[in-house]
Design a protein around this motif. Structure first.
Motif, mmCIF file in Angstrom:
data_model
loop_
_atom_site.group_PDB
_atom_site.id
_atom_site.type_symbol
_atom_site.label_atom_id
_atom_site.label_comp_id
_atom_site.label_asym_id
_atom_site.label_seq_id
_atom_site.Cartn_x
_atom_site.Cartn_y
_atom_site.Cartn_z
ATOM 1 N N PHE A 95 0.922 -1.309 0.046
ATOM 2 C CA PHE A 95 0.210 0.036 -0.297
ATOM 3 C C PHE A 95 0.804 1.120 -0.057
ATOM 4 N N SER A 96 2.130 1.088 0.388
ATOM 5 C CA SER A 96 3.119 2.446 0.373
ATOM 6 C C SER A 96 3.294 2.779 -1.103
ATOM 7 N N GLN A 97 3.005 1.918 -1.919
ATOM 8 C CA GLN A 97 3.065 2.416 -3.536
ATOM 9 C C GLN A 97 2.104 3.488 -3.845
ATOM 10 N N LEU A 98 1.177 3.753 -3.197
ATOM 11 C CA LEU A 98 0.206 4.584 -3.634
ATOM 12 C C LEU A 98 0.598 6.146 -3.265
ATOM 13 N N LYS A 99 1.879 6.361 -2.518
ATOM 14 C CA LYS A 99 2.274 7.567 -2.454
ATOM 15 C C LYS A 99 2.602 8.192 -3.734
ATOM 16 N N GLY A 100 2.130 9.398 -3.634
ATOM 17 C CA GLY A 100 2.337 9.986 -5.357
ATOM 18 C C GLY A 100 1.069 10.030 -6.331
ATOM 19 N N MET A 101 0.388 9.213 -5.943
ATOM 20 C CA MET A 101 -0.959 9.225 -6.808
ATOM 21 C C MET A 101 -2.057 10.081 -6.339
ATOM 22 N N ARG A 102 -3.081 10.167 -6.966
ATOM 23 C CA ARG A 102 -4.048 11.244 -6.596
ATOM 24 C C ARG A 102 -5.287 10.567 -6.637
ATOM 25 N N ILE A 103 -6.182 10.929 -5.821
ATOM 26 C CA ILE A 103 -7.793 10.297 -5.353
ATOM 27 C C ILE A 103 -8.402 11.323 -6.639
ATOM 28 N N THR A 104 -9.064 10.516 -7.384
ATOM 29 C CA THR A 104 -9.986 11.449 -8.322
ATOM 30 C C THR A 104 -11.066 10.302 -8.872
ATOM 31 N N ARG A 105 -11.962 10.760 -9.721
ATOM 32 C CA ARG A 105 -13.099 9.824 -9.935
ATOM 33 C C ARG A 105 -12.420 8.675 -10.805
ATOM 34 N N GLY A 106 -12.737 7.453 -10.393
ATOM 35 C CA GLY A 106 -12.226 6.191 -11.144
ATOM 36 C C GLY A 106 -10.839 5.788 -10.717
ATOM 37 N N TRP A 107 -10.229 6.416 -9.468
ATOM 38 C CA TRP A 107 -9.008 6.137 -9.215
ATOM 39 C C TRP A 107 -8.710 4.876 -8.950
ATOM 40 N N THR A 108 -9.567 4.043 -8.307
ATOM 41 C CA THR A 108 -9.670 2.590 -8.072
ATOM 42 C C THR A 108 -9.047 1.669 -9.346
ATOM 43 N N ARG A 109 -9.739 2.214 -10.476
ATOM 44 C CA ARG A 109 -9.437 1.241 -11.510
ATOM 45 C C ARG A 109 -7.707 1.324 -11.889
ATOM 46 N N ALA A 110 -7.246 2.499 -11.550
ATOM 47 C CA ALA A 110 -5.900 2.569 -11.726
ATOM 48 C C ALA A 110 -4.963 2.110 -10.773
ATOM 49 N N LEU A 111 -5.611 1.642 -9.659
ATOM 50 C CA LEU A 111 -4.933 0.896 -8.621
ATOM 51 C C LEU A 111 -4.868 -0.617 -8.811
ATOM 52 N N LYS A 112 -5.774 -0.971 -9.282
ATOM 53 C CA LYS A 112 -6.062 -2.485 -9.800
ATOM 54 C C LYS A 112 -4.646 -3.524 -9.876
ATOM 55 N N ASP A 113 -3.914 -2.784 -10.832
ATOM 56 C CA ASP A 113 -2.520 -3.480 -10.946
ATOM 57 C C ASP A 113 -1.825 -3.466 -9.884
ATOM 58 N N ILE A 114 -1.712 -2.532 -9.014
ATOM 59 C CA ILE A 114 -1.007 -2.183 -7.879
ATOM 60 C C ILE A 114 -1.464 -3.039 -6.606
ATOM 61 N N ILE A 115 -2.824 -3.030 -6.302
ATOM 62 C CA ILE A 115 -3.152 -3.548 -4.840
ATOM 63 C C ILE A 115 -4.439 -4.225 -5.172
ATOM 64 N N GLY A 116 -4.938 -4.573 -6.123
ATOM 65 C CA GLY A 116 -6.150 -5.022 -6.633
ATOM 66 C C GLY A 116 -6.122 -6.564 -6.943
ATOM 67 N N GLY A 117 -7.195 -7.236 -6.725
ATOM 68 C CA GLY A 117 -7.094 -8.777 -6.813
ATOM 69 C C GLY A 117 -5.855 -9.441 -6.300
ATOM 70 N N PRO A 118 -5.371 -10.282 -6.994
ATOM 71 C CA PRO A 118 -4.084 -10.962 -6.434
ATOM 72 C C PRO A 118 -3.197 -10.355 -6.030
ATOM 73 N N ASN A 119 -2.997 -8.916 -6.234
ATOM 74 C CA ASN A 119 -1.799 -7.999 -5.718
ATOM 75 C C ASN A 119 -2.001 -7.426 -4.452
ATOM 76 N N GLY A 120 -3.481 -7.682 -4.003
ATOM 77 C CA GLY A 120 -3.645 -7.162 -2.731
ATOM 78 C C GLY A 120 -4.624 -8.104 -1.818
ATOM 79 N N CYS A 121 -5.329 -7.306 -1.022
ATOM 80 C CA CYS A 121 -6.240 -7.920 -0.099
ATOM 81 C C CYS A 121 -7.756 -7.391 -0.502
ATOM 82 N N THR A 122 -8.560 -8.266 -0.595
ATOM 83 C CA THR A 122 -10.071 -7.849 -0.700
ATOM 84 C C THR A 122 -10.585 -6.834 0.219
ATOM 85 N N HIS A 123 -10.611 -7.272 1.510
ATOM 86 C CA HIS A 123 -10.991 -6.262 2.400
ATOM 87 C C HIS A 123 -10.334 -5.017 2.678
#
Length: 192
Positions: A95-123
């Motif tokens: 989750f420290s890899q989110l540093k430098g990103m910006r919260i904006t509409r649809g930002w979770t789509r941009a995070l999917k490859d970093i911390i989504g699905g098998p790269n992260g935790c569902t909860h």
């Protein structure tokens, strides 16, 4: 108005998500989210993990985003105090890899490859979405005061909710220039 009275039932699971926003002395904002899942029954035979007695959290997780009023992330820290499996908490450092990103509409789509699905935790993924919403709520007044109400000439909240669409009374009250309905502003009840 409360929900209608239910039929007789037994509680099996309780998920609590608590999000809080703090203005820091250094001008940044901390938005913290806490998720707990508690089973009302014993959770046995968890394939190599200890049994979990009823009432003990299966998930007890935290995330803190440190942001500025432009919604830029200065730091993200995730912690898992309780997880159902021994290795669950190993993912929190990503989750420290989110540093430098910006919260904006649809930002979770941009995070999917970093911390989504098998790269992260569902909860924690679910918690992060709630934290982002809390970040907007927490900083809204200060963002409007310092950044203005509009983005590209349109109010930031326009079309974010059914109340803020072009044909509603609320849009006629707030932004008559965007209103497309048939009512006249004078016909609306006065707001005190």
């Amino acid at each position: 108005m409360p929900l209608p009275r239910p039929v007789n039932r037994a509680l099996k699971h309780n998920r609590i998500i608590d999000c809080r926003g703090y203005e820091r002395d250094d001008g940044l904002w901390d938005i913290e989210g806490h998720l707990t899942d508690v089973k009302a029954v014993n959770w046995l035979d968890r394939t190599g993990s200890p049994d979990l007695p009823a009432g003990v959290p299966a998930h007890d997780m935290w995330i803190r985003l440190t942001i500025d009023l432009d919604m830029n992330i200065h730091e993200c820290v995730a912690v898992s105090d309780s997880t159902p499996y021994r290795l669950c908490g190993d993912i929190t450092s990503k989750f420290s890899q989110l540093k430098g990103m910006r919260i904006t509409r649809g930002w979770t789509r941009a995070l999917k490859d970093i911390i989504g699905g098998p790269n992260g935790c569902t909860h924690q993924w679910e918690l992060l979405g709630r934290i982002a919403a809390a970040a907007y709520q927490c900083t809204n007044i200060d963002r409007q005061r310092t950044r203005g109400h509009k983005m590209d000439g349109v109010p930031r909240t326009f079309n974010t909710c059914h109340m803020y669409t072009s044909g509603t009374d609320e849009t006629l009250r707030r932004w008559p220039e965007l209103y497309t309905g048939t009512k006249k502003r004078e016909s609306l009840p006065k707001v005190s």
